[in-house]
Design a protein around this motif. Sequence first.
Motif, short mmCIF file in Angstrom:
data_model
loop_
_atom_site.label_atom_id
_atom_site.label_comp_id
_atom_site.label_asym_id
_atom_site.label_seq_id
_atom_site.Cartn_x
_atom_site.Cartn_y
_atom_site.Cartn_z
N ALA A 246 3.99 15.17 -7.51
CA ALA A 246 4.86 14.63 -6.47
C ALA A 246 4.06 14.32 -5.20
CB ALA A 246 5.98 15.61 -6.16
N LEU A 247 3.12 15.17 -4.84
CA LEU A 247 2.29 14.92 -3.66
C LEU A 247 1.43 13.68 -3.85
CD1 LEU A 247 1.27 18.58 -2.81
CD2 LEU A 247 2.43 17.02 -1.24
N ASN A 248 0.89 13.49 -5.05
CA ASN A 248 0.12 12.28 -5.32
C ASN A 248 0.98 11.03 -5.10
OD1 ASN A 248 -2.18 13.72 -6.07
ND2 ASN A 248 -1.65 13.74 -8.24
N GLN A 249 2.22 11.10 -5.56
CA GLN A 249 3.15 9.98 -5.36
C GLN A 249 3.44 9.78 -3.88
OE1 GLN A 249 6.93 9.23 -7.74
NE2 GLN A 249 7.81 10.12 -5.88
N GLU A 250 3.67 10.87 -3.17
CA GLU A 250 3.97 10.77 -1.75
C GLU A 250 2.82 10.14 -0.96
OE1 GLU A 250 6.95 14.67 -1.50
OE2 GLU A 250 4.97 14.73 -0.59
N PHE A 251 1.60 10.45 -1.37
CA PHE A 251 0.44 9.89 -0.68
C PHE A 251 0.41 8.37 -0.84
CE2 PHE A 251 -4.24 9.09 -0.30
CZ PHE A 251 -4.38 9.55 1.00
N ARG A 252 0.70 7.88 -2.04
CA ARG A 252 0.76 6.43 -2.24
C ARG A 252 1.82 5.81 -1.34
NH1 ARG A 252 1.39 8.25 -7.93
NH2 ARG A 252 -0.73 8.66 -8.68
N VAL A 253 3.00 6.43 -1.34
CA VAL A 253 4.10 5.89 -0.54
C VAL A 253 3.75 5.93 0.95
CG1 VAL A 253 6.51 6.24 0.13
CG2 VAL A 253 5.84 6.49 -2.26
N SER A 254 3.15 7.00 1.41
CA SER A 254 2.80 7.12 2.83
C SER A 254 1.82 6.03 3.25
CB SER A 254 2.21 8.50 3.12
OG SER A 254 3.17 9.51 2.93
N LEU A 255 0.81 5.76 2.42
CA LEU A 255 -0.15 4.72 2.75
C LEU A 255 0.52 3.36 2.83
CD1 LEU A 255 -3.33 5.67 0.65
CD2 LEU A 255 -2.79 6.20 3.04
N ARG A 256 1.47 3.10 1.91
CA ARG A 256 2.19 1.83 1.97
C ARG A 256 3.12 1.77 3.18
NH1 ARG A 256 0.69 2.07 -3.42
NH2 ARG A 256 -0.55 0.20 -3.90
N ALA A 257 3.80 2.89 3.46
CA ALA A 257 4.74 2.93 4.58
C ALA A 257 4.03 2.70 5.91
CB ALA A 257 5.47 4.26 4.60
N LEU A 258 2.77 3.10 6.00
CA LEU A 258 2.00 2.91 7.22
C LEU A 258 1.94 1.43 7.60
CD1 LEU A 258 0.35 4.79 9.14
CD2 LEU A 258 -1.68 4.16 7.82
N ARG A 259 2.07 0.55 6.60
CA ARG A 259 1.99 -0.89 6.85
C ARG A 259 3.36 -1.54 7.01
NH1 ARG A 259 -3.03 0.00 8.19
NH2 ARG A 259 -4.34 0.76 6.49
N TRP A 260 4.42 -0.80 6.76
CA TRP A 260 5.75 -1.37 6.92
C TRP A 260 6.03 -1.59 8.41
CZ3 TRP A 260 8.75 2.82 3.69
CH2 TRP A 260 8.47 2.66 2.33
N PRO A 261 6.68 -2.67 8.76
CA PRO A 261 7.06 -2.84 10.17
C PRO A 261 8.03 -1.76 10.65
CG PRO A 261 8.10 -4.52 8.79
CD PRO A 261 7.08 -3.83 7.94
N ASP A 262 8.83 -1.22 9.73
CA ASP A 262 9.83 -0.23 10.13
C ASP A 262 9.23 1.08 10.61
OD1 ASP A 262 11.80 -2.00 9.58
OD2 ASP A 262 12.76 -0.85 7.98
N PHE A 263 8.05 1.44 10.11
CA PHE A 263 7.47 2.72 10.49
C PHE A 263 7.09 2.71 11.97
CE2 PHE A 263 3.85 5.97 9.67
CZ PHE A 263 4.67 7.01 10.03
N ALA A 264 6.33 1.73 12.38
CA ALA A 264 5.96 1.65 13.79
C ALA A 264 7.18 1.44 14.68
CB ALA A 264 4.95 0.52 14.00
N GLU A 265 8.14 0.61 14.21
CA GLU A 265 9.33 0.35 14.98
C GLU A 265 10.20 1.60 15.13
OE1 GLU A 265 12.53 -1.59 17.03
OE2 GLU A 265 10.34 -1.75 16.93
N GLY A 266 10.32 2.36 14.06
CA GLY A 266 11.12 3.58 14.11
C GLY A 266 10.54 4.61 15.06
N ILE A 267 9.22 4.79 15.03
CA ILE A 267 8.58 5.74 15.96
C ILE A 267 8.72 5.24 17.40
CG2 ILE A 267 6.42 6.83 16.61
CD1 ILE A 267 5.57 6.61 13.67
N ARG A 268 8.55 3.92 17.58
CA ARG A 268 8.71 3.36 18.93
C ARG A 268 10.10 3.67 19.49
NH1 ARG A 268 11.60 0.26 21.43
NH2 ARG A 268 12.76 -0.35 19.56
N ALA A 269 11.13 3.42 18.67
CA ALA A 269 12.50 3.56 19.15
C ALA A 269 12.89 5.02 19.38
CB ALA A 269 13.46 2.92 18.16
N GLN A 270 12.37 5.92 18.54
CA GLN A 270 12.79 7.31 18.62
C GLN A 270 11.91 8.16 19.54
OE1 GLN A 270 15.58 8.46 17.33
NE2 GLN A 270 16.07 6.53 16.32
#
Length: 369
Positions: free
Chosen positions: A283-307
């Motif tokens: 599960a951690l291996n899977q999460e690492f893949r997802v985290s690396l991809r999420a780092l490039r999503w526009p929503d990640f930076a936008e969500g941190i900015r807003a919150q």
Amino acid sequence: MENNDVLVERTGQLGHLVLNRPAAINALNHGMVRTIAAALDEWEADPSVATVLISGAGERGLCAGGDIVTIYHDARSGGSESETFWRDEYHLNARIARYPKPIVTLMDGVVLGGGVGISAHASHRIVSERSRIGMPETGIGFVPDVGGTWLLAHAPGELGLHAALTGTMVSGADAILMGLASHFVDSAILPTLIAELAERGASAVVGRYGQVPPESALARERWWIDEAYAPDDAGTILERLASMGHPAASAAAETIAAKSPTAVTVTLAALRRARLAGSLEEALNQEFRVSLRALRWPDFAEGIRAQLVDKDRNPAWSPAALADVDAGVVAGAFADVGALELGLSAPDATATDVSVPSNTAPQTTAKGS
């Protein structure tokens, strides 16, 4: 191991790690992760250390998660530091779950995100009447990590998915029901418990002070949670929640609708996959893949900015609706990352995985005393 953000202490047979950033509710930075890992390495080989304790400084909580603002700035500049931080953090999560000596974690007060990762995989996980535990990642355009998908996927019924999609904080009693914690202890007793850990075995001490937890509020909500969250489609889940005619279900629908549609969709898929995983490490291996991809999503930076940066609480998600989330983005979140793979493996892939959380309490553990 010198790092003022983590106090490394020895008293009798106890090795005590105190997260020491109380103004930030002890949010984890990379140096803290490295300090904790180094201490665990040293104490594993030290026969005079029988038990490890992890607690947080101050009165607000154990840990409010990772240092998200630092990740935000790193994401805007390329993201290489976040990759290294997550790699070390996820290795630490797995290390805690497999540690050969008892690890006692005081999940008192606020415990969010990365705080769950350094506490809920331990052998003795103590909550109190002050505990507020959650994985709020969908609210910042991210997906539960630090082994959170594994823990939540193995909660009874669909309680874990409810917590993951809404980002709702749960009580100590709820955490025990969900398998995130093992023992309930009144916060007033915690100093006495800590003192005794220096002289007596972890199972004996925690068993002595562990109490029957209060009734779990989530237990009373299982009937609509299990029904509403059964589908594998996020839009269908929202429709079920909204049509149930139950105030809590309607509130959950409104909460999820305000989260990042991409993060909600990928989180649902991640928990379904984690439920089928063979180990925490998988599960951690899977999460690492997802985290690396999420780092490039526009929503990640936008969500941190807003919150957390501008704090206007008004993120502009892209896409803005669940129906518009690209299936290719979801599938791509789980794709192999080649040379960047985390590469964790369970100690014995043929044996029963010992890190599956238990949903009963009070309890003793098999990690010694």
